[in-house]
Write a protein that holds these residues in place. Structure first.
Motif, PDB file in Angstrom:
ATOM      1  N   CYS A 277       0.837  -1.199   0.000  1.00 22.10           N
ATOM      2  CA  CYS A 277       0.000   0.000   0.000  1.00 22.10           C
ATOM      3  C   CYS A 277       0.874   1.253   0.000  1.00 22.10           C
ATOM      4  N   ARG A 278       0.269   2.384  -0.314  1.00 26.20           N
ATOM      5  CA  ARG A 278       0.975   3.662  -0.333  1.00 26.20           C
ATOM      6  C   ARG A 278       0.104   4.715   0.339  1.00 26.20           C
ATOM      7  N   LEU A 279       0.734   5.537   1.169  1.00 25.83           N
ATOM      8  CA  LEU A 279       0.036   6.630   1.844  1.00 25.83           C
ATOM      9  C   LEU A 279       0.715   7.947   1.506  1.00 25.83           C
ATOM     10  N   VAL A 280      -0.076   8.973   1.205  1.00 27.24           N
ATOM     11  CA  VAL A 280       0.452  10.315   1.009  1.00 27.24           C
ATOM     12  C   VAL A 280      -0.176  11.227   2.051  1.00 27.24           C
ATOM     13  N   ASP A 281       0.661  11.966   2.768  1.00 28.20           N
ATOM     14  CA  ASP A 281       0.185  12.932   3.762  1.00 28.20           C
ATOM     15  C   ASP A 281       0.290  14.318   3.155  1.00 28.20           C
ATOM     16  N   ILE A 282      -0.859  14.919   2.885  1.00 28.05           N
ATOM     17  CA  ILE A 282      -0.934  16.190   2.169  1.00 28.05           C
ATOM     18  C   ILE A 282      -0.826  17.338   3.150  1.00 28.05           C
ATOM     19  N   ALA A 283       0.098  18.277   2.879  1.00 25.65           N
ATOM     20  CA  ALA A 283       0.426  19.349   3.822  1.00 25.65           C
ATOM     21  C   ALA A 283       0.911  18.735   5.127  1.00 25.65           C
ATOM     22  N   CYS A 284       1.964  17.951   5.026  1.00 28.05           N
ATOM     23  CA  CYS A 284       2.467  17.183   6.169  1.00 28.05           C
ATOM     24  C   CYS A 284       3.066  18.052   7.246  1.00 28.05           C
ATOM     25  N   GLY A 285       3.406  19.314   6.929  1.00 27.08           N
ATOM     26  CA  GLY A 285       4.013  20.181   7.931  1.00 27.08           C
ATOM     27  C   GLY A 285       5.322  19.598   8.437  1.00 27.08           C
ATOM     28  N   THR A 286       5.448  19.494   9.745  1.00 29.09           N
ATOM     29  CA  THR A 286       6.675  18.983  10.356  1.00 29.09           C
ATOM     30  C   THR A 286       6.751  17.464  10.361  1.00 29.09           C
ATOM     31  N   GLY A 287       5.749  16.798   9.778  1.00 32.13           N
ATOM     32  CA  GLY A 287       5.740  15.339   9.767  1.00 32.13           C
ATOM     33  C   GLY A 287       5.268  14.722  11.060  1.00 32.13           C
ATOM     34  N   ARG A 288       4.700  15.533  11.938  1.00 35.41           N
ATOM     35  CA  ARG A 288       4.290  15.019  13.250  1.00 35.41           C
ATOM     36  C   ARG A 288       3.318  13.853  13.128  1.00 35.41           C
ATOM     37  N   PHE A 289       2.273  13.997  12.306  1.00 37.34           N
ATOM     38  CA  PHE A 289       1.313  12.907  12.178  1.00 37.34           C
ATOM     39  C   PHE A 289       1.970  11.670  11.583  1.00 37.34           C
ATOM     40  N   LEU A 290       2.853  11.858  10.615  1.00 34.26           N
ATOM     41  CA  LEU A 290       3.501  10.709   9.982  1.00 34.26           C
ATOM     42  C   LEU A 290       4.383   9.939  10.961  1.00 34.26           C
ATOM     43  N   THR A 291       4.880  10.576  12.011  1.00 32.93           N
ATOM     44  CA  THR A 291       5.646   9.811  13.005  1.00 32.93           C
ATOM     45  C   THR A 291       4.747   8.780  13.684  1.00 32.93           C
ATOM     46  N   PHE A 292       3.472   9.115  13.887  1.00 35.33           N
ATOM     47  CA  PHE A 292       2.545   8.145  14.464  1.00 35.33           C
ATOM     48  C   PHE A 292       2.212   7.045  13.460  1.00 35.33           C
ATOM     49  N   VAL A 293       2.045   7.427  12.191  1.00 31.72           N
ATOM     50  CA  VAL A 293       1.783   6.433  11.153  1.00 31.72           C
ATOM     51  C   VAL A 293       2.936   5.438  11.071  1.00 31.72           C
ATOM     52  N   LYS A 294       4.165   5.939  10.981  1.00 30.41           N
ATOM     53  CA  LYS A 294       5.315   5.059  10.808  1.00 30.41           C
ATOM     54  C   LYS A 294       5.599   4.238  12.061  1.00 30.41           C
ATOM     55  N   ASP A 295       5.301   4.771  13.227  1.00 31.34           N
ATOM     56  CA  ASP A 295       5.496   3.995  14.455  1.00 31.34           C
ATOM     57  C   ASP A 295       4.556   2.795  14.476  1.00 31.34           C
ATOM     58  N   ASN A 296       3.379   2.938  13.882  1.00 36.48           N
ATOM     59  CA  ASN A 296       2.419   1.838  13.829  1.00 36.48           C
ATOM     60  C   ASN A 296       2.625   0.932  12.621  1.00 36.48           C
ATOM     61  N   TYR A 297       3.071   1.509  11.515  1.00 34.32           N
ATOM     62  CA  TYR A 297       3.210   0.748  10.271  1.00 34.32           C
ATOM     63  C   TYR A 297       4.575   1.031   9.638  1.00 34.32           C
TER      64      TYR A 297
END
Length: 366
Positions: free
Chosen positions: A182-202
């Motif tokens: 699968c592929r996920l794109v985070d639009i307007a990711c800013g500092t990547g804060r939300f993506l740290t939670f995504v990557k910690d889980n997946y």
């Protein structure tokens, strides 16, 4: 994979203690900020309709209870930085209060960021603004370093918990799929804060961090350095050149209230183009008028106290219609404290839907 079991008594206690300390710390910082900030006069019709501090605190505690319930249910793990570094928090606090006089000066005079010369051509006009009266808008390294801390103070320590609500529909989407495919794109990711939670889980999920600010994208690279399978793309969603149907999941968190209303449809159409048929969009942004009538006055007062040039239009935008017109279907809308969480899907082609329905039938099925 995300956690699948319930928490131990020690983990549960650690979560509650850490979150109570977090709420207390950021709420105290907010109260101290207000002491050093001149009050913005409010229209009379808003003054008497504002929610009380007690009501806001009770709703914030409900959000934390929901966050813990989601963790217990296995929708996502305990926050990867549940126990924060006290020295780092103190440094951030010092930087925040050092910059506060500059923020207050802009608040008094509505000073704005307008880049000039060749540098300005890199950014659309709507973006060259001093959002929230923060120094340099979104256009400096120092702004990127301060941003998450400023937002947590604004929300009394609840910003991360609101963002994490987006992990619930992602969990349901991925649980029957091979994550690495699968592929996920985070639009307007800013500092990547939300993506740290995504990557910690997946950790095996490939993700793309998309943002228009090179300074915030650089901060996202620093924050996401512990994880692999992360790509970084600089650009605005309405104009970025990413492959059509290249993502299974798109997340869009706190972007639309900072876009002019006339760009909402362009942005929604661009997101729909990025999604594969059957793909998921998880949209998190501010509440809108009518979502929580008891909060309407608070929402209307927000752009008066914090420089949000497009927020008043956002409050009245029919987001469901915007996304439906872009070809997405709205599956669910939840409210999480001061945020609305919309779960949307890009429909499968009719022929694929019929084939999928046929393949699920077995002999004797009625």
């Amino acid at each position: 994979m995300a956690a699948t079991g319930s928490l131990t008594a020690i983990e549960r206690t650690a979560y509650r203690l850490a979150q109570n300390l977090r709420l207390g710390w950021f709420s105290a910082q907010y109260a101290l900020s207000r002491r050093f900030t001149e009050k913005i006069p409010l229209p009379e019709h808003l003054k008497g309709a504002m929610p009380s501090a007690r009501a806001l605190n009770a709703d914030r505690q409900q959000l934390m209870a929901r966050d813990l319930e989601n963790i217990e249910a296995g929708y996502y793990r305990l926050p990867h930085d549940l126990i924060e570094n006290p020295a780092a928090a103190l440094r951030q606090s010092l930087a925040y209060f050092t910059d506060l006089p500059n923020v207050n000066r802009r608040r008094r005079g509505d000073e704005d960021v307008r880049l000039a010369g060749d540098e300005a051509e890199r950014f659309p006009d709507y973006y060259r603004r001093a959002f929230h009266h923060q120094s340099d808008g979104y256009l400096s390294e120092s702004s990127a370093r301060l941003y998450d801390y400023q937002v947590e103070i604004l929300f009394g320590g609840a910003a991360d918990a609101m963002r994490r609500q987006a992990l619930v529909p992602i969990h349901h989407f991925l649980r029957e799929r091979r994550i690495a495919d699968c592929r996920l794109v985070d639009i307007a990711c800013g500092t990547g804060r939300f993506l740290t939670f995504v990557k910690d889980n997946y950790p095996r999920l490939p993700v793309t961090a998309l943002d228009i600010s090179p300074y915030y994208l650089a901060e996202a690279q620093r924050n996401l350095a512990p994880w692999s399978r992360v790509a970084f793309v600089e650009g605005a969603i309405e104009s970025v050149d990413l492959p059509r149907a290249s993502s299974d999941i798109a997340t869009c968190i706190y972007l639309f209230h900072e876009l002019p209303a006339e760009l909402h449809r362009e942005a929604a159409a661009a997101i729909a183009r990025l999604l594969r048929p059957g793909g998921l969009l998880v949209f998190v942004d501010s509440l809108q008028l009518g979502d929580r009538p008891d909060y309407d006055a608070l929402l209307e007062s927000f752009p008066l106290a914090f420089h949000e040039p497009y927020y008043a239009d956002y409050l009245r935008q029919d987001l469901g219609r915007v996304f439906v017109d872009a070809g997405l279907s709205v599956e669910r809308i939840d409210l999480a404290y001061l945020s609305r969480v919309m779960v949307l899907r890009k429909p499968l082609p009719a022929t694929a839907t019929r084939r999928a329905g046929t393949s699920r039938r077995s002999p004797g099925t009625r």
